[in-house]
Design a protein around this motif. Structure first.
Motif, PDB file in Angstrom:
ATOM      1  N   GLU A   3       0.840  -1.200   0.000  1.00  0.00           N
ATOM      2  CA  GLU A   3       0.000   0.000   0.000  1.00  0.00           C
ATOM      3  C   GLU A   3       0.873   1.247   0.000  1.00  0.00           C
ATOM      4  O   GLU A   3       0.603   2.214  -0.702  1.00  0.00           O
ATOM      5  N   SER A   4       1.930   1.204   0.812  1.00  0.00           N
ATOM      6  CA  SER A   4       2.796   2.366   0.943  1.00  0.00           C
ATOM      7  C   SER A   4       3.559   2.635  -0.360  1.00  0.00           C
ATOM      8  O   SER A   4       3.696   3.787  -0.771  1.00  0.00           O
TER       9      SER A   4
ATOM     10  N   GLU B 206       2.466   1.921  -3.198  1.00  0.00           N
ATOM     11  CA  GLU B 206       1.447   2.474  -4.099  1.00  0.00           C
ATOM     12  C   GLU B 206       1.082   3.906  -3.726  1.00  0.00           C
ATOM     13  O   GLU B 206       0.239   4.530  -4.366  1.00  0.00           O
ATOM     14  N   GLY B 207       1.695   4.400  -2.666  1.00  0.00           N
ATOM     15  CA  GLY B 207       1.506   5.799  -2.303  1.00  0.00           C
ATOM     16  C   GLY B 207       0.354   6.052  -1.357  1.00  0.00           C
ATOM     17  O   GLY B 207      -0.041   7.192  -1.141  1.00  0.00           O
ATOM     18  N   LYS B 208      -0.205   4.965  -0.798  1.00  0.00           N
ATOM     19  CA  LYS B 208      -1.391   5.118   0.055  1.00  0.00           C
ATOM     20  C   LYS B 208      -1.048   5.027   1.535  1.00  0.00           C
ATOM     21  O   LYS B 208       0.094   4.837   1.910  1.00  0.00           O
ATOM     22  N   ARG B 209      -2.073   5.123   2.388  1.00  0.00           N
ATOM     23  CA  ARG B 209      -1.898   4.872   3.821  1.00  0.00           C
ATOM     24  C   ARG B 209      -1.445   3.434   3.998  1.00  0.00           C
ATOM     25  O   ARG B 209      -1.875   2.546   3.261  1.00  0.00           O
ATOM     26  N   GLY B 210      -0.612   3.184   4.983  1.00  0.00           N
ATOM     27  CA  GLY B 210      -0.091   1.828   5.184  1.00  0.00           C
ATOM     28  C   GLY B 210      -1.054   0.948   5.967  1.00  0.00           C
ATOM     29  O   GLY B 210      -0.724   0.488   7.056  1.00  0.00           O
TER      30      GLY B 210
END
Ligand SMILES: Cc1cc2nc3c(=O)[nH]c(=O)nc-3n(C[C@H](O)[C@H](O)[C@H](O)COP(=O)(O)O)c2cc1C
Ligand code: SF4
Ligand code: FES
Lengths: 511, 150
Positions: free
Chosen positions: A277-278, A280-284
């Motif tokens: 997720e991280s 991919e640039g998102k919240r972990g």
């Protein structure tokens, strides 16, 4: 021209390796002596840092621990020709602490110039990749499977089986993700390897890519490691310029490229799906499994996720063969483990040995007990989610299964010593607080239970209704174990309950 | 004492930092990190800009910004002292080190200040030579109040 090795490792630099280096340069020029300084990685004997080595016809001669104030006297003792000195250690390779280790994954660490490809090749680098390029993906994976190599990031899943799943999953794009988040307290083996021998990790990742048919890799590297980030980026550029990465790996039709992604201070992003997720640039936030990342991983594509040490062991396995690796170790824990001796310890650092050595050998013979000189009271193995052992458990064999049997876990191989000044109720409370800080928030038992847990332990420490609060704490631990999606909430009870079980005297309330 | 001075936040210069990241897969975190590297913090105005440049919702950007401990939305102080408070450093006295630093500087850990901040950190990979600290990006082993004081 005399060659001197002075480590550029972050730990060595943190206690003065750069000051030592500039003083060596000044002293040499004052005396009109021509020297060449190679900033190698650390040999892993961090208690000897700064370890200064001089190349002599007989081999490398070591002096350590060298501090700035020792440099002038080293020159006066003619250390450049191996002269005797209070800090002289003789030939580096003969120092028992190093000599008695079984360096496989760490074979080149501290020995070579980290960014010299020719040094790398002279010491066996690229041999594994060359062998791999002569095999099919399935054959490479067979070799990895037969080596018995299991994940070194914590869960201990067999690497070959994971790779096979990715190989067998059809997709236009596949990825290799290296987990270099190394969040566990007491661990630094990923960092040291990346700083001291970055090409080994790159080679391991290229082999993984060739094996499963992945053409792009990511290294998720924690922001707390700026030197390792810098070193990996430089090594990637050099590898690219020399055909180890790119569209024609070592002149073949295989292509693979690599990018470092920097972490952002989140422990839970070391969990593999949070890491994806991280990246991919998102919240972990943790993903539910299934789907397995091997089938639907990064950007929904089949992805191999392995720890730095897992991937860095691959070149040696492909170079020397699965059998040589599997000949080491015990039971289902084959090969070597890179143990990290940390905390209140006299001789801290890296000890690579075959699985199956005792904890006692590591902490008392290698570690030489505590730094404070007081008795060892507790040892935490496997990071913040690992158990606290008392001295009754020091005879435990250090392998995946024996540690679980003893009520603990190996994790990433970090071993943290505490002397008798430690209070295990405080440590248990910290485990809960850490979980509260790092929880991704998805499950209530982890998100809320950890805060309740810390409060409850605080009550026990202050002597408020100790029996009732101890029962409540144990109930809470059970709820967290059963009701958490990942090991963050699921294993926080391990340090807490082991502290309570092995050190009940610390949970009696106010003395 | 090394001071890091950052350029003033501006939407124009932010755009120049974000444009080259358009081809990056999964750009939001990388973009916020790049902004923080440049300005020392992520200005709240950046949320809308990042959302627009990468065509994601503001809620998504805000979610990422608030999730990661590294990212901050207030301007960085002149000096940041990070002290490792994880287990291996606890075993060699990091709790006392924190107390000593709080006293010496007159600020509490994890509070924001304009001149100097003490922040808790969880492991720098220097666990055999603790307590470990990082002062403006420089790692310090066997840290003491004397070694860390400006
Ligand atoms: C909270 C949490 C943190 C983790 N942190 C790391 C880490 O920092 N590095 C790592 O390699 N694995 C970490 N893991 C384990 C990964 O989820 C995963 O098992 C591992 O990266 C797989 O690689 P391996 O099979 O080579 O070990 C963590 C797991 C959890 C639950
Ligand atoms: S156990 Fe904690 S960290 Fe893991 S998924 Fe649940 S809330 Fe997130
Ligand atoms: S626990 Fe402090 S540096 Fe690792």
């Amino acid at each position: 021209m005399i060659t001197i090795f002075i480590p550029n490792d972050s730990a060595a630099v943190s206690i003065g390796a750069n000051e030592v280096t500039s003083l060596v340069v000044t002293e040499a020029s004052k005396r009109g002596i021509e020297i060449e300084i190679i900033r190698n990685g650390t040999r892993g004997a961090l208690w000897l840092e700064t370890l200064v080595e001089v190349q002599t016809p007989e081999g490398r001669i070591a002096y350590g621990p060298v501090f700035a104030e020792d440099v002038a006297s080293l020159f006066e003792s003619d250390f450049l020709h191996g002269g005797s000195h209070r800090l002289a250690l003789g030939k580096t390779d003969e120092i028992p602490w190093l000599k008695n280790q079984d360096r496989v994954t760490y074979a080149r660490v501290g020995i070579i110039d980290p960014l010299s490809l020719s040094d790398y090749e002279k010491h066996g680098g690229l041999s594994g990749l060359k062998n791999a390029l002569g095999k099919t993906g399935a054959e490479i994976i067979q070799e990895v499977t037969e080596s018995g190599l299991r994940g070194r990031g914590g869960a201990g899943f067999p690497a070959g089986i994971k790779w096979r799943t990715v190989l067998q999953t059809q997709a236009v794009q596949k990825y290799i993700c290296c987990n270099a988040d190394e969040g566990d307290s007491g661990t630094f083996a990923d960092r040291i390897l990346m700083e001291a021998d970055p090409f080994t990790l790159i080679e391991g990742m290229v082999i993984a890519g060739v094996a499963v048919g992945a053409t792009q890799g990511f290294i998720y590297l924690r922001s707390e490691y700026p030197s390792a980030i810098n070193q990996m980026n430089r090594a990637i550029e050099i590898a690219r310029a020399n055909g180890i990465l790119g569209t024609s790996i070592l002149g073949t039709s295989h292509s693979f490229d690599l990018e470092v992604r920097e972490g952002a201070g989140s422990y839970v992003c070391g969990e593999e799906t949070a890491m994806l997720e991280s990246i991919e640039g998102k919240r972990g936030v943790i993903r539910s499994k299934p789907p397995l990342p091997a089938i639907e991983g990064l950007f929904g594509k089949p992805t191999v996720i392995n720890n730095v040490l897992t991937l860095a062991s691959i070149p040696a396995i492909l170079h020397h063969g699965a059998a040589a690796y599997a000949a080491r170790g015990v039971g289902r824990s084959l090969g070597t483990q890179i143990f990290q001796l940390a905390g209140n310890i006299k001789r801290g650092g890296i000890v690579e040995l075959a699985f199956g050595v005792t904890l006692d050998l590591l902490i008392n013979e290698y570690g030489a007990g505590t730094l404070s000189g007081r008795p060892i009271r507790a040892v935490q193995i496997g990071g913040p989610l690992g158990a606290y052992f008392d001295s009754k458990k020091f005879s435990t064999s250090m392998d995946y299964e024996s540690l679980v049997q003893a009520g603990g876990m190996l994790g990433h191989g970090g071993i943290v010593l505490f002397d008798e000044s430690v209070n295990l109720a405080s440590q248990a409370k910290f485990a809960m607080e850490f979980c509260a800080i790092e929880s991704c928030g998805k499950c209530t038992p982890c998100r809320v239970g950890s805060t309740r847990g810390a409060e409850t332990i605080e009550k026990i420490i202050s002597g408020v209704d100790v029996p009732a609060n101890t029962r409540l704490l144990l109930d809470l631990c059970d709820v967290m174990t059963d009701g958490s999606l990942c090991a963050m909430g699921g294993l926080t009870p391990l340090p807490v309950k082991s502290a309570l079980t092995n050190f009940p005297e610390d949970f009696q309330g106010k003395a | 004492m090394t001071h890091h001075t950052y350029p003033q936040w501006s939407t124009e210069s932010a755009h120049a930092i974000l444009e080259p990241l358009k081809s990056t897969p999964g750009p939001v975190l990388v973009a916020l990190q790049a902004l923080q590297k440049e300005y020392g913090y992520v200005d709240p105005e950046a949320v809308a800009i990042v959302a627009q440049v990468f065509n994601v919702s503001r809620a998504d950007v805000h979610g990422v910004l608030t999730f990661y401990h590294d990212l901050r939305t207030t301007p960085a102080p002149a000096k940041i002292i990070k002290i490792c408070v994880a287990e291996a450093c606890q075993s060699v006295g990091s709790r006392n080190l924190v107390a000593g630093m709080q006293k010496a500087l007159g600020v509490n850990i994890d509070e924001s200040h304009a001149d100097v901040e003490i922040q808790s950190a969880y492991c720098f990979g220097n666990c055999a030579l603790g307590p470990a600290a990082m002062v403006d990006g420089t790692l310090i082993g066997r840290a003491t109040v004397e070694k860390l004081m400006p």
